[in-house]
Design an enzyme around this catalytic site. Structure first.
Site, PDB file in Angstrom:
ATOM      1  N   CYS A  12       3.504  -4.392   6.687  1.00 56.30           N
ATOM      2  CA  CYS A  12       3.170  -4.233   5.199  1.00 56.30           C
ATOM      3  C   CYS A  12       4.295  -3.668   4.131  1.00 56.30           C
ATOM      4  CB  CYS A  12       2.067  -2.996   5.148  1.00 56.30           C
ATOM      5  SG  CYS A  12       0.510  -3.642   5.744  1.00 56.30           S
ATOM      6  N   HIS A  32       0.645  -1.041  -0.016  1.00 62.08           N
ATOM      7  CA  HIS A  32       0.031  -0.094   0.027  1.00 62.08           C
ATOM      8  C   HIS A  32       0.775   1.215   0.054  1.00 62.08           C
ATOM      9  CE1 HIS A  32       0.267   1.438   4.362  1.00 62.08           C
ATOM     10  NE2 HIS A  32       0.292  -0.003   4.556  1.00 62.08           N
TER      11      HIS A  32
END
Length: 238
Positions: free
Chosen positions: A208, A193
């Protein structure tokens, strides 16, 4: 984590909520008088990586800390969130620079060592050691390589073969109360992301694979549910 330090899923919604990267930069180290101004002043101390840092910054390589050396180092530290921002050529500053050098050396052949599978068609590769990611189709490079920011010590991005299983172009983390644009989840709550901070901002994400906005958008366009992801290596400092 500072540069003066010693070297060193559940249900879908729940897993997704836990995926957000560590989005807060490490706080500035307060020195001496306890003032922010003092913490931002330039040090005269010679760091253990003085020569390496001087060479990286294209400064005269003499192993001596000059005011110009300090200010150049300090500028680099401020840009990437390395604290304390006092121009000290410490292990975190050099580790960051060394990662950048490894990324540059990858050029347009990031899979030269063939560590990311070439027999799966379209696949997103993540090299934790070099903090690099790219998309390839067989042996053909489709996008990248690009710098990424992966999981910090204690919240490492998990290695191995994965598949993208859920995508949300404007994901909201209900736990951390932040937006995670162009989210593509591949392992529980871990996802590609977008973030707006430096890819080198320590200590790293919450697991992430953080990306620059343009790169995250490109990944969104090139990947789909079911596409393969392969994560390998070890992030420096973990």
């Amino acid at each position: 984590m500072g540069d003066m330090a010693k070297t060193s899923g559940g249900r879908l919604r729940r897993g997704v909520a836990l995926s957000v990267a560590g989005l807060v930069a490490a706080p500035a180290l307060v020195l001496g008088s306890g003032t922010a101004a003092h913490a931002a002043s330039c040090t005269k101390s010679v760091g253990p990586y003085q020569k390496q840092v001087e060479k990286f910054l294209k400064r005269p390589v003499d192993g001596k800390q000059s005011t110009a050396d300090c200010k150049a180092t300090q500028k680099f530290q401020k840009k990437h969130g390395i604290t304390p921002t006092i121009g000290y050529a410490g292990p975190l500053t050099w580790r960051t620079m060394n990662t950048m050098l490894a990324q540059k050396a990858a050029g347009k052949n990031p899979n030269k060592a063939k560590k990311c599978p070439t027999n799966k068609g379209r696949i997103a590769c993540v090299d934790l050691t070099r903090q690099l990611s790219w998309i390839q189709d067989g042996k053909k490079l489709k996008y990248g390589p690009v710098p990424v920011r992966t999981g910090r010590d204690g919240a490492e991005t998990r290695t191995g073969a994965k598949k993208i299983y859920w995508r949300n172009i404007k994901h909201w983390s209900t736990i951390y109360k932040v937006w995670m644009p162009y989210s593509q989840f591949f392992d529980g709550g871990q996802a590609f992301h977008s973030v707006t901070k430096s890819m080198y901002n320590p200590p790293g994400s919450g697991g992430c694979v953080n990306m620059r906005p343009a790169d995250a958008k490109a990944y969104w366009k090139l990947l789909k549910n079911g596409d393969d992801v392969y994560v390998y290596g070890r992030k420096p400092g973990t």
